[in-house]
Design a protein around this motif. Structure first.
Motif, short mmCIF file in Angstrom:
data_model
loop_
_atom_site.label_atom_id
_atom_site.label_comp_id
_atom_site.label_asym_id
_atom_site.label_seq_id
_atom_site.Cartn_x
_atom_site.Cartn_y
_atom_site.Cartn_z
N GLU A 179 0.87 -1.18 0.00
CA GLU A 179 0.00 0.00 0.00
C GLU A 179 0.90 1.23 0.00
OE1 GLU A 179 -3.41 0.09 -0.03
OE2 GLU A 179 -3.22 2.26 -0.21
N ARG A 180 0.62 2.17 -0.87
CA ARG A 180 1.41 3.42 -0.89
C ARG A 180 0.56 4.49 -0.20
NH1 ARG A 180 2.02 0.72 -5.59
NH2 ARG A 180 4.17 0.15 -6.11
N GLU B 237 -0.62 7.87 -1.55
CA GLU B 237 -1.64 7.96 -2.62
C GLU B 237 -3.03 8.21 -2.04
OE1 GLU B 237 -1.33 4.40 -4.98
OE2 GLU B 237 0.62 4.98 -5.82
N ARG B 238 -3.16 7.99 -0.73
CA ARG B 238 -4.43 8.20 -0.01
C ARG B 238 -5.62 7.58 -0.77
NH1 ARG B 238 -3.99 10.84 4.34
NH2 ARG B 238 -6.12 11.57 4.50
N ARG B 239 -5.52 6.29 -1.05
CA ARG B 239 -6.59 5.54 -1.70
C ARG B 239 -7.82 5.52 -0.82
NH1 ARG B 239 -7.22 0.23 -2.70
NH2 ARG B 239 -5.88 -0.30 -0.95
N GLU B 240 -8.97 5.79 -1.39
CA GLU B 240 -10.19 5.85 -0.58
C GLU B 240 -10.52 4.53 0.11
OE1 GLU B 240 -13.86 7.65 -1.66
OE2 GLU B 240 -12.82 9.17 -2.86
N ALA B 241 -10.32 3.41 -0.62
CA ALA B 241 -10.63 2.10 -0.02
C ALA B 241 -9.72 1.83 1.18
CB ALA B 241 -10.47 1.00 -1.06
N PHE B 242 -8.49 2.37 1.13
CA PHE B 242 -7.58 2.17 2.25
C PHE B 242 -7.94 3.10 3.41
CE2 PHE B 242 -3.52 2.98 4.52
CZ PHE B 242 -3.34 1.70 5.02
#
Lengths: 199, 199
Positions: A6-7, A10-15
């Motif tokens: 996980e990066r 990148e502030r992925r919404e799912a994360f």
């Protein structure tokens, strides 16, 4: 355990839905709640698996010893990380990827900090078998996690403490450490001591 | 408990001998080891006193709920503190004592951060009885510790969340909260909402 990269930047919404803090590590177990952060994961593993591990349990049994172990985990994950590891990550890895130049004054301060942190680990390891006492605990892994990143970058002054060096050599020789040593940062090969178990 | 004021920035040697991190709080119990930091103290109190507290225990019993509570304690003591409380301490209290001027751009960012943190607490409190679930836990005290400092300084935008306001009003009315409200910063009176239980 299956590892998923996980990066967090990148502030992925799912994360973010798993961990509002947007930080790694997060442990997911079957349909359970997300376990967010190293300390939460450590306590959960001890509560759900610790007792069955008997002598291989990674947390001491006595509240005083547990307190000392937790203090060291906090010290390494927060202080050693903030004062040393994170600085090198930013100055040497992120800036390299963005084709920037590291700030030499910042690096100089961080190198002085590493020397202090290694000396402190050496002082602990010199008076005890492992960092938090007679048994291997999460404190050793918390410290090793910082040292491993620093060692990859060639930023550990091993001359600062012979007891720190021999403590880390014992840990690095364990089978559980091998897969970690295969991890690589693209475009940045590890230091000469990194893969050597007898550095 | 007897409270002893420690000014960590003075870096007193006798205090550093108790806690190498030089941070408060530290709990000393009889001849026991120093218990360093809020999380270590929390875990120790639960391990040594929690079971006997029965329904008044401040930590849930199930590992999943304990994980969620620990996540929130970490969130408040680390993220809310770093992104909001600490900024106001530095900009409004320490700079006042040193006759400096606060940095308005830094204050503006911190005020946006507080609004986000209050809204998040309100979102949690709106779906649960207390922050971590059906019972009052250390998570509520960890959040209240941040809000109390912010509220003293008049920096809580109570309009950001009605559920956060009513959750905090319930907590503030508890007898254990009274002595805290008597604490004062020299030269800086509390905001108008600070002492009001029905703000």
């Amino acid at each position: 355990v299956d590892f998923i990269v996980e990066r967090p930047w990148e502030r992925r919404e799912a994360f973010l839905a798993l961990n509002a803090a947007g930080e790694v590590p997060v442990l997911m177990e079957n349909e359970g709640v997300p376990l967010c952060g190293p300390t939460v994961i450590m306590e959960y593993l001890d509560e759900t698996r610790g007792y069955a591990m008997a002598e291989r349990r990674l947390m001491p049994g006595h509240p005083d010893l547990r307190a000392e172990m937790r203090r060291l985990v906090d010290w390494c994950t927060r202080r050693t990380y903030e004062e040393a590891t994170r600085v090198f990550e930013e100055e040497r890895i992120f800036k390299m990827e963005q084709r920037g130049s590291p700030d030499t004054a910042v690096l100089r301060q961080a190198r002085a900090n590493v020397r202090f942190h290694v000396a402190y680990l050496g002082w602990l390891a010199g008076g005890r078998d492992w960092l938090a006492g007679k048994a291997l605990t999460y404190a050793d892994f918390a410290a090793a996690a910082q040292l491993s990143v620093l060692d990859y970058l060639g930023e550990v002054p091993w001359d600062a403490s012979e007891t720190a060096r021999s403590w880390y050599a014992r840990l690095k020789s364990r089978p559980s450490f091998r897969p970690l040593l295969a991890d690589k940062v693209a475009g940045l090969p590890p230091s000469s001591t990194y893969l050597d178990l007898d550095f």
